[in-house]
Design a protein around this motif. Structure first.
Motif, PDB file in Angstrom:
ATOM      1  N   ASN A   1       0.880  -1.180   0.229  1.00  0.00           N
ATOM      2  CA  ASN A   1       0.055   0.669   0.143  1.00  0.00           C
ATOM      3  C   ASN A   1       0.710   1.094  -0.038  1.00  0.00           C
ATOM      4  O   ASN A   1       2.272   1.356   0.880  1.00  0.00           O
ATOM      5  N   SER A   2       0.415   1.932  -0.273  1.00  0.00           N
ATOM      6  CA  SER A   2       0.795   3.777  -0.230  1.00  0.00           C
ATOM      7  C   SER A   2       2.719   3.398  -0.748  1.00  0.00           C
ATOM      8  O   SER A   2       2.868   3.926  -0.631  1.00  0.00           O
ATOM      9  N   LEU A   3       1.992   3.367  -1.832  1.00  0.00           N
ATOM     10  CA  LEU A   3       3.329   3.131  -3.147  1.00  0.00           C
ATOM     11  C   LEU A   3       4.302   4.411  -3.605  1.00  0.00           C
ATOM     12  O   LEU A   3       3.012   5.281  -3.831  1.00  0.00           O
ATOM     13  N   LYS A   4       5.605   4.167  -3.909  1.00  0.00           N
ATOM     14  CA  LYS A   4       6.143   5.206  -3.502  1.00  0.00           C
ATOM     15  C   LYS A   4       6.816   4.690  -4.969  1.00  0.00           C
ATOM     16  O   LYS A   4       7.386   3.220  -4.975  1.00  0.00           O
ATOM     17  N   PRO A   5       7.253   5.914  -5.982  1.00  0.00           N
ATOM     18  CA  PRO A   5       8.489   5.699  -6.772  1.00  0.00           C
ATOM     19  C   PRO A   5       9.321   4.742  -7.213  1.00  0.00           C
ATOM     20  O   PRO A   5      10.507   3.617  -6.970  1.00  0.00           O
ATOM     21  N   GLU A   6       9.860   4.995  -5.525  1.00  0.00           N
ATOM     22  CA  GLU A   6      11.445   3.685  -5.325  1.00  0.00           C
ATOM     23  C   GLU A   6      10.779   2.233  -4.896  1.00  0.00           C
ATOM     24  O   GLU A   6      11.865   0.950  -4.632  1.00  0.00           O
ATOM     25  N   ASP A   7       9.181   2.338  -5.065  1.00  0.00           N
ATOM     26  CA  ASP A   7       9.580   0.952  -4.675  1.00  0.00           C
ATOM     27  C   ASP A   7       9.333  -0.049  -5.962  1.00  0.00           C
ATOM     28  O   ASP A   7       9.235  -0.959  -6.271  1.00  0.00           O
ATOM     29  N   THR A   8       9.554   0.217  -7.375  1.00  0.00           N
ATOM     30  CA  THR A   8       9.877   0.067  -8.756  1.00  0.00           C
ATOM     31  C   THR A   8      11.160  -0.679  -8.431  1.00  0.00           C
ATOM     32  O   THR A   8      12.131  -0.928  -8.129  1.00  0.00           O
ATOM     33  N   ALA A   9      10.877  -2.321  -9.028  1.00  0.00           N
ATOM     34  CA  ALA A   9      11.986  -3.093  -9.057  1.00  0.00           C
ATOM     35  C   ALA A   9      11.330  -4.045  -9.904  1.00  0.00           C
ATOM     36  O   ALA A   9       9.678  -4.503  -9.417  1.00  0.00           O
ATOM     37  N   LEU A  10      12.013  -5.668  -9.369  1.00  0.00           N
ATOM     38  CA  LEU A  10      11.288  -6.961  -9.879  1.00  0.00           C
ATOM     39  C   LEU A  10      11.085  -7.282  -8.735  1.00  0.00           C
ATOM     40  O   LEU A  10      12.366  -7.181  -7.543  1.00  0.00           O
ATOM     41  N   TYR A  11      10.517  -8.279  -8.502  1.00  0.00           N
ATOM     42  CA  TYR A  11      10.111  -8.762  -6.486  1.00  0.00           C
ATOM     43  C   TYR A  11      10.199 -10.000  -6.598  1.00  0.00           C
ATOM     44  O   TYR A  11       9.522 -11.196  -7.910  1.00  0.00           O
ATOM     45  N   TYR A  12      10.440 -10.707  -5.658  1.00  0.00           N
ATOM     46  CA  TYR A  12      10.595 -12.148  -5.939  1.00  0.00           C
ATOM     47  C   TYR A  12      10.641 -13.087  -4.497  1.00  0.00           C
ATOM     48  O   TYR A  12      10.310 -12.122  -3.939  1.00  0.00           O
ATOM     49  N   CYS A  13       9.321 -13.726  -4.688  1.00  0.00           N
ATOM     50  CA  CYS A  13       9.629 -14.489  -3.665  1.00  0.00           C
ATOM     51  C   CYS A  13      10.726 -15.449  -3.547  1.00  0.00           C
ATOM     52  O   CYS A  13      11.127 -16.341  -4.383  1.00  0.00           O
ATOM     53  N   ALA A  14      11.133 -16.504  -1.803  1.00  0.00           N
ATOM     54  CA  ALA A  14      11.749 -17.491  -1.816  1.00  0.00           C
ATOM     55  C   ALA A  14      11.446 -18.625  -1.118  1.00  0.00           C
ATOM     56  O   ALA A  14      11.343 -17.598   0.246  1.00  0.00           O
ATOM     57  N   VAL A  15      12.137 -19.344  -0.764  1.00  0.00           N
ATOM     58  CA  VAL A  15      12.245 -20.163   0.221  1.00  0.00           C
ATOM     59  C   VAL A  15      12.980 -20.457   1.153  1.00  0.00           C
ATOM     60  O   VAL A  15      14.310 -21.769   0.208  1.00  0.00           O
ATOM     61  N   GLY A  16      13.811 -20.837   2.509  1.00  0.00           N
ATOM     62  CA  GLY A  16      14.043 -21.169   2.907  1.00  0.00           C
ATOM     63  C   GLY A  16      14.252 -22.497   4.287  1.00  0.00           C
ATOM     64  O   GLY A  16      13.058 -22.494   4.808  1.00  0.00           O
ATOM     65  N   TRP A  17      14.966 -23.028   5.219  1.00  0.00           N
ATOM     66  CA  TRP A  17      14.743 -23.680   5.985  1.00  0.00           C
ATOM     67  C   TRP A  17      14.255 -22.717   7.392  1.00  0.00           C
ATOM     68  O   TRP A  17      15.192 -21.548   7.569  1.00  0.00           O
ATOM     69  N   THR A  18      13.566 -22.746   8.126  1.00  0.00           N
ATOM     70  CA  THR A  18      13.450 -21.973   9.027  1.00  0.00           C
ATOM     71  C   THR A  18      14.706 -21.709  10.020  1.00  0.00           C
ATOM     72  O   THR A  18      15.836 -23.308  10.459  1.00  0.00           O
ATOM     73  N   LYS A  19      15.965 -20.925  10.237  1.00  0.00           N
ATOM     74  CA  LYS A  19      16.869 -20.280  11.023  1.00  0.00           C
ATOM     75  C   LYS A  19      16.852 -19.489  12.347  1.00  0.00           C
ATOM     76  O   LYS A  19      15.734 -19.203  12.797  1.00  0.00           O
ATOM     77  N   ILE A  20      17.704 -19.915  12.975  1.00  0.00           N
ATOM     78  CA  ILE A  20      17.625 -18.366  14.404  1.00  0.00           C
ATOM     79  C   ILE A  20      17.702 -17.121  13.668  1.00  0.00           C
ATOM     80  O   ILE A  20      19.284 -16.894  13.365  1.00  0.00           O
ATOM     81  N   GLY A  21      17.555 -16.591  14.426  1.00  0.00           N
ATOM     82  CA  GLY A  21      17.074 -14.867  14.201  1.00  0.00           C
ATOM     83  C   GLY A  21      16.821 -14.960  12.215  1.00  0.00           C
ATOM     84  O   GLY A  21      15.778 -15.609  11.811  1.00  0.00           O
ATOM     85  N   LEU A  22      16.990 -13.660  11.894  1.00  0.00           N
ATOM     86  CA  LEU A  22      15.905 -12.756  10.893  1.00  0.00           C
ATOM     87  C   LEU A  22      16.688 -13.276  10.158  1.00  0.00           C
ATOM     88  O   LEU A  22      17.943 -13.177   9.624  1.00  0.00           O
TER      89      LEU A  22
END
Length: 125
Positions: free
Chosen positions: A84-105
């Motif tokens: 929401n409230s998109l800005k011109p700087e949000d312009t990009a190629l967006y990817y989703c990805a999957v990995g094994w959950t680990k400790i930390g962000l």
């Protein structure tokens, strides 16, 4: 292996909204984390948001916090990124990805094993 297909990108005016979808197939487990990244030409791929498949816990990059939300539809094996409230700087190629959950962000591309093909988001002023 996990197959990921993104959709929902497009052209939107500044202040508008988009909902991106990431449909997953193959081997999926509740200990997988799904992340969203974005990239523009000549720049490093940037973390946007992530959620653990088996939980409702989510976290976001500071650049999109308060404007984006990530959600899941378990029946469809699909993760959504509401923007929401998109800005011109949000312009990009967006990817989703999957990995094994680990400790930390999990905010690095190295934290993820499987990637989709990307969907283009363009925000005009």
């Amino acid at each position: 292996q996990v197959q990921l297909v993104e959709s929902g990108g497009g052209v939107v005016q500044a202040g508008g909204s988009l909902r991106l979808s990431c449909a997953a197939s193959g081997r999926t487990f509740n200990f997988y984390t799904v992340g969203w990244f974005r990239q523009t030409p000549g720049k490093e791929r940037e973390f946007v948001a992530a959620v653990t498949w088996g939980s409702s816990d989510a976290y976001y990059a500071n650049s999109v916090k308060g404007r984006c939300s990530i959600s899941r539809d378990n029946a469809k094996n699909t993760v959504y990124l509401q923007m929401n409230s998109l800005k011109p700087e949000d312009t990009a190629l967006y990817y989703c990805a999957v990995g094994w959950t680990k400790i930390g962000l999990m905010m690095s591309t190295d934290d993820y094993r499987y990637w989709g093909q990307g969907t283009q988001v363009t925000v005009s002023s």
